[in-house]
Design a protein around this motif. Structure first.
Motif, PDB file in Angstrom:
ATOM      1  N   LEU A  35       0.452  -1.029  10.051  1.00 17.92           N
ATOM      2  CA  LEU A  35      -0.385  -1.457   8.662  1.00 17.92           C
ATOM      3  C   LEU A  35      -0.643  -3.051   8.983  1.00 17.92           C
ATOM      4  N   PRO A  69       1.009  -1.207   0.020  1.00 20.20           N
ATOM      5  CA  PRO A  69       0.045  -0.041   0.133  1.00 20.20           C
ATOM      6  C   PRO A  69       0.885   1.166  -0.035  1.00 20.20           C
ATOM      7  N   TRP A 121      -5.261  -5.626   3.540  1.00 19.81           N
ATOM      8  CA  TRP A 121      -4.432  -4.548   4.605  1.00 19.81           C
ATOM      9  C   TRP A 121      -5.301  -3.815   5.155  1.00 19.81           C
ATOM     10  N   HIS A 122      -5.059  -3.180   6.456  1.00 19.45           N
ATOM     11  CA  HIS A 122      -5.839  -2.169   7.128  1.00 19.45           C
ATOM     12  C   HIS A 122      -4.544  -1.228   7.687  1.00 19.45           C
ATOM     13  N   TRP A 123      -4.977   0.031   7.770  1.00 16.13           N
ATOM     14  CA  TRP A 123      -3.868   0.856   8.081  1.00 16.13           C
ATOM     15  C   TRP A 123      -4.744   1.662   9.354  1.00 16.13           C
ATOM     16  N   CYS A 181       0.514   3.846   1.560  1.00 12.49           N
ATOM     17  CA  CYS A 181       0.717   4.304   3.245  1.00 12.49           C
ATOM     18  C   CYS A 181       2.125   3.737   3.571  1.00 12.49           C
ATOM     19  N   ALA A 186      -6.621  -0.900   2.979  1.00  5.70           N
ATOM     20  CA  ALA A 186      -5.676  -0.220   2.197  1.00  5.70           C
ATOM     21  C   ALA A 186      -5.276  -1.420   1.176  1.00  5.70           C
ATOM     22  N   SER A 187      -4.861  -0.956  -0.201  1.00  2.88           N
ATOM     23  CA  SER A 187      -4.665  -1.845  -1.246  1.00  2.88           C
ATOM     24  C   SER A 187      -3.421  -1.421  -1.874  1.00  2.88           C
ATOM     25  N   LYS A 205      -8.689   1.953   8.406  1.00  2.00           N
ATOM     26  CA  LYS A 205      -8.700   2.247   6.828  1.00  2.00           C
ATOM     27  C   LYS A 205      -8.288   0.976   5.978  1.00  2.00           C
TER      28      LYS A 205
END
Length: 288
Positions: A152, A103, A144-146, A105, A135-136, A133
């Motif tokens: 992450l 991602p 993914w999650h941020w 981020c 994420a990809s 959030k």
């Protein structure tokens, strides 16, 4: 005489205890499982296996693992997709390959948490992860999650997911830190990058000076600009400000856990197969 198996185990223990003395390898994508000839030394399956065994062993510990501790093994493996890993100049091919598979981020992230199931994250104290959030990454389908800050989280469905992800992150950090060091040596270019991130973009001559400070040719600069788009200067400013020091933590990582992970997505598929009276039909799994 030490057997080949004992020899490999001894080398693994040495790599785990003293990571800065070894050099690492790459994933099934980043690391081609075939011998290569780089800088006068031959690398091949043994180096790749040592790299894979090193990060899998380290990730079984209860704490976080520094990506820096995996860099020596990554270098030893001589990844065909990271041929410039040991050069002073940034390997933009490897960096952009990695940037497309994580991602965006990640430029702000220092902690990565890997887990097989939602239950594993909850047990480790990440019960609010579901509200983070999503994420990809353009080049990989992965959940993914941020948290919007420095952490992450990613779901890992199999051991091969690790073999894909770990070398990608290691390569990303190696190339990030190369660019950081180059900007540190050129204060004028560093200041110009920071100014650009604050809304004062340089003129053509200034861009050329920054590019030359980074030892990046015009074609690679254009590729970097295309991938990062309007975040080009913000991301370069992040590189200029600090070295990347990512750490990884694996929650669980057992084959039983992988089995449970598969069951979680297979159940609804099986239900639909039954609804359509297709239980006796062959099932095909197509990769990517």
């Amino acid at each position: 005489m030490m057997t080949r198996s004992k020899e490999r185990n001894a080398r693994l223990e040495s790599a785990s205890d003293q990571p800065d003395r070894e050099r690492p390898t790459r994933s099934r994508d980043m690391v081609a499982l075939r011998p290569t000839q780089e800088h006068g030394r031959r690398t091949g399956r043994r180096e790749v296996e040592l790299y894979v065994r090193t990060y899998r062993t380290l990730l079984q510990s209860s704490g976080a693992v520094s990506i820096s501790s995996l860099e020596p093994a990554h270098l030893t493996a001589g990844a065909s997709l990271h041929v410039g890993a040991e050069e002073q100049e940034p390997d933009l091919n490897a960096f952009l390959y990695s940037a497309q598979r994580v991602p965006a981020c990640l430029t702000q992230v220092t902690h990565i948490v890997l887990g097989q199931t939602h239950r594993a994250f909850v047990r480790a104290g990440f019960e609010r992860m579901a509200s983070w959030k999503p994420a990809s990454a353009p080049g990989r389908r992965r959940r993914w999650h941020w948290d919007g800050k420095q952490t992450l989280a990613a779901y890992i469905a199999s051991a091969s997911d690790l073999d894909d992800l770990i070398p990608t992150i290691v390569a990303y950090q190696i190339e990030w830190n190369k660019m950081h060091r180059l900007l540190e040596r050129e204060p004028a270019s560093r200041d110009a990058v920071l100014a650009a991130a604050e809304g004062e973009p340089p003129d053509a001559r200034g861009v050329k000076a920054i590019r030359e400070s980074l030892l990046i040719d015009e074609n690679d600069w254009n590729r970097l600009a295309a991938v990062w788009g309007d975040q080009l200067w913000a991301n370069l400013a992040a590189i200029a400000r600090e070295r990347k020091r990512i750490d990884l933590r694996m929650l669980g990582g057992t084959y039983l856990g992988y089995g449970r992970s598969v069951q979680s997505w297979w159940r609804p598929v099986q239900s639909r197969i039954s609804d359509k009276s297709l239980r006796d039909r062959p099932v095909y799994f197509v990769s990517s």
